[in-house]
Motif scaffolding. Structure first.
Motif, short mmCIF file in Angstrom:
data_model
loop_
_atom_site.label_atom_id
_atom_site.label_comp_id
_atom_site.label_asym_id
_atom_site.label_seq_id
_atom_site.Cartn_x
_atom_site.Cartn_y
_atom_site.Cartn_z
N ALA A 1 51.14 -39.46 56.42
CA ALA A 1 49.83 -39.41 55.78
C ALA A 1 49.96 -39.15 54.28
CB ALA A 1 48.97 -38.33 56.43
N VAL A 2 50.83 -38.25 53.90
CA VAL A 2 51.03 -37.94 52.49
C VAL A 2 51.59 -39.15 51.75
CG1 VAL A 2 52.34 -36.52 50.87
CG2 VAL A 2 51.27 -35.47 52.86
N VAL A 3 52.57 -39.83 52.35
CA VAL A 3 53.16 -41.02 51.71
C VAL A 3 52.10 -42.10 51.53
CG1 VAL A 3 54.80 -42.91 52.04
CG2 VAL A 3 55.50 -40.56 52.52
N THR A 4 51.25 -42.30 52.53
CA THR A 4 50.19 -43.29 52.43
C THR A 4 49.23 -42.95 51.30
OG1 THR A 4 50.32 -43.72 54.81
CG2 THR A 4 48.33 -44.44 53.68
N ALA A 5 48.87 -41.69 51.19
CA ALA A 5 47.96 -41.27 50.11
C ALA A 5 48.59 -41.51 48.75
CB ALA A 5 47.60 -39.80 50.28
N LEU A 6 49.88 -41.24 48.64
CA LEU A 6 50.57 -41.47 47.36
C LEU A 6 50.61 -42.95 47.01
CD1 LEU A 6 53.55 -38.95 47.72
CD2 LEU A 6 51.56 -38.75 46.20
N LEU B 1 45.84 -36.04 67.21
CA LEU B 1 44.99 -35.43 68.23
C LEU B 1 45.76 -35.12 69.50
CD1 LEU B 1 41.78 -37.63 67.81
CD2 LEU B 1 42.08 -35.25 67.12
N LEU B 2 46.68 -36.02 69.88
CA LEU B 2 47.46 -35.78 71.09
C LEU B 2 48.34 -34.53 70.95
CD1 LEU B 2 48.52 -39.42 72.06
CD2 LEU B 2 46.80 -37.97 73.18
N ARG B 3 48.86 -34.32 69.76
CA ARG B 3 49.72 -33.15 69.53
C ARG B 3 48.91 -31.92 69.14
NH1 ARG B 3 54.93 -33.91 69.63
NH2 ARG B 3 55.30 -31.97 68.49
N ARG B 4 47.60 -32.09 68.98
CA ARG B 4 46.73 -30.99 68.59
C ARG B 4 47.26 -30.29 67.35
NH1 ARG B 4 45.71 -28.26 74.59
NH2 ARG B 4 44.81 -30.12 75.57
N SER B 5 47.61 -31.12 66.37
CA SER B 5 48.22 -30.60 65.15
C SER B 5 47.18 -30.44 64.05
CB SER B 5 49.34 -31.54 64.69
OG SER B 5 49.80 -31.16 63.40
N VAL C 1 44.71 -32.18 58.82
CA VAL C 1 44.38 -31.88 57.42
C VAL C 1 45.05 -32.88 56.49
CG1 VAL C 1 44.65 -30.19 55.57
CG2 VAL C 1 43.94 -29.44 57.85
N ALA C 2 46.31 -33.22 56.78
CA ALA C 2 47.04 -34.18 55.94
C ALA C 2 46.37 -35.54 55.95
CB ALA C 2 48.49 -34.28 56.41
N LEU C 3 45.76 -35.93 57.06
CA LEU C 3 45.11 -37.24 57.15
C LEU C 3 43.89 -37.34 56.24
CD1 LEU C 3 45.33 -38.11 60.94
CD2 LEU C 3 46.33 -39.37 59.04
N LEU C 4 43.37 -36.21 55.80
CA LEU C 4 42.26 -36.26 54.85
C LEU C 4 42.70 -36.86 53.52
CD1 LEU C 4 40.59 -32.77 55.45
CD2 LEU C 4 39.74 -35.01 56.17
N LEU C 5 43.98 -36.71 53.18
CA LEU C 5 44.46 -37.20 51.89
C LEU C 5 44.36 -38.73 51.77
CD1 LEU C 5 47.57 -34.87 51.42
CD2 LEU C 5 45.31 -34.65 50.39
N GLY D 1 44.44 -48.45 54.63
CA GLY D 1 43.45 -47.60 55.29
C GLY D 1 43.59 -47.60 56.79
N VAL D 2 44.20 -48.64 57.37
CA VAL D 2 44.40 -48.70 58.82
C VAL D 2 45.31 -47.58 59.29
CG1 VAL D 2 45.27 -50.15 60.70
CG2 VAL D 2 43.96 -51.17 58.83
N VAL D 3 46.15 -47.08 58.38
CA VAL D 3 47.09 -46.01 58.75
C VAL D 3 46.34 -44.78 59.25
CG1 VAL D 3 48.84 -44.44 57.83
CG2 VAL D 3 48.88 -46.86 57.20
N VAL D 4 45.16 -44.51 58.69
CA VAL D 4 44.44 -43.28 59.04
C VAL D 4 44.06 -43.25 60.52
CG1 VAL D 4 42.39 -41.88 58.59
CG2 VAL D 4 43.62 -42.95 56.69
#
Length: 336
Positions: free
Chosen positions: A42-47, A85-89, A94-98, A74-77
């Motif tokens: 997620a962080v790499v995608t945001a960058l 969600l499966l890992r309940r992480s 939070v990282a996916l918000l980036l 944007g499909v990455v999100v």
């Protein structure tokens, strides 16, 4: 009687036994945070979304290749949302918000409703394809857009008379230079070719024209251009040298244009995010709301057919239904 001496041993973690007698994992062993890989992606995608111009263009024009399909990051999100969600992480969520925020900052305006305010010109841009088996049907499809100006590319000597006859009733004025043409409901004057030939291309390669449209709102310089195609392959990546050189020539012509108001229509073989188009897109206003992906027609992935303007507002842009071409037509409303 003195108490027996107790040996001072360090405390050891309690090891529990499973029902089958095997030992469970050490209760004190550190646990890894869940979703670290998802968060990293997620962080790499945001960058990439935010700093895509920092990606080098060598080797293989990687930067331009990324920018061609940039909205699709944007499909990455939603893809990463599933394992998060499966890992309940919580970390991954939070990282996916980036990347979500980065995508909305870059492309969110394209999702807004179109401006319902007044407009002065409806413009259509279409690469009709030099192997189009149904030019008459393509012309009829374009007429349904009720446009004021229509730009066509890849006109062949055999197909040109078909388009001229089919479009004549609505568009009494037209100009053709080489394989590009302009049809208009308004009178045209000062038609001339625009030389956008890359080095090594012969004089028979004519893909640019400039004309003045005499609209009720005043004169508008209208450019029609068809930049060279890019090539994708392994291991060299994307080849866009000629496209980039042609874009620089087109940008120089627009920079030298004396008319205040300019409209550019064409198959530019580049998205507005592609740095190879900077000589052109840095001078003109790009289209307003609407993705309007135009290529390939079977499954549109990018808008490489562009309608841009100077000293005018491109209110919105959208793609039209497929014709006999491998491109979709695009239509835009322009406020002068």
């Amino acid at each position: 009687m003195s108490e027996p001496h107790l040996a001072q041993h360090p405390l050891r973690p309690i090891r529990r036994l499973r029902r089958d007698g095997s030992r469970c994992a050490d209760a004190t062993a550190p646990t890894r945070p869940r979703g670290r890989l998802v968060a990293a992606c997620a962080v790499v995608t945001a960058l990439l979304l935010t700093f895509h111009q920092a990606v080098p263009n060598t080797p293989g024009r990687l930067g331009s290749l990324l920018e061609t399909f940039l909205p699709w990051l944007g499909v990455v999100v939603p893809v990463l949302l599933v394992p998060a969600l499966l890992r309940r992480s919580f970390t991954a969520l939070v990282a996916l918000l980036l990347p979500a925020v980065a995508w909305l900052a870059s492309f969110g305006s394209l999702l807004l409703p179109a401006d319902d305010g007044p407009h002065d010109i409806v413009a259509v841009q279409h690469n009709v394809s030099d192997v189009n088996a149904d030019p008459a049907g393509t012309a009829q499809a374009l007429l349904r857009a009720r446009a004021d100006i229509v730009a066509l590319e890849e006109l062949t000597p055999d197909a040109l008379p078909v388009y001229a006859r089919a479009l004549a009733a609505r568009f009494p004025h037209h100009a053709v230079v080489g394989s590009v043409g302009l049809w208009s409901v308004h009178p045209l004057k000062n038609v001339r070719p625009v030389d956008i030939r890359p080095r090594g291309i012969g004089p028979g390669w004519n893909r640019g024209l400039r004309s003045t449209a005499l609209t009720p709102m005043g004169e508008v310089a209208v450019y029609v251009a068809h930049l060279p195609s890019v090539r994708l392959g392994v291991p060299h990546g994307m080849s866009s040298d000629r496209r980039d050189e042609s874009a620089a020539l087109l940008g120089a012509a627009i920079a030298a244009e004396e008319a205040e108001r300019v409209v550019l229509l064409g198959d530019l073989n580049a998205t507005v995010d592609d740095r190879g188009l900077d000589p052109v897109s840095s001078q003109l206003e790009v289209a307003g709301p609407g993705m309007a992906f135009s290529w390939p027609a079977a499954f549109p992935l990018a808008r490489i057919d562009q309608i841009m303007a100077r000293s005018a507002t491109v209110v919105d842009v959208r793609s039209l239904p497929a014709t006999g071409s491998d491109h979709l037509p695009v239509v835009a409303r322009i406020r002068l």
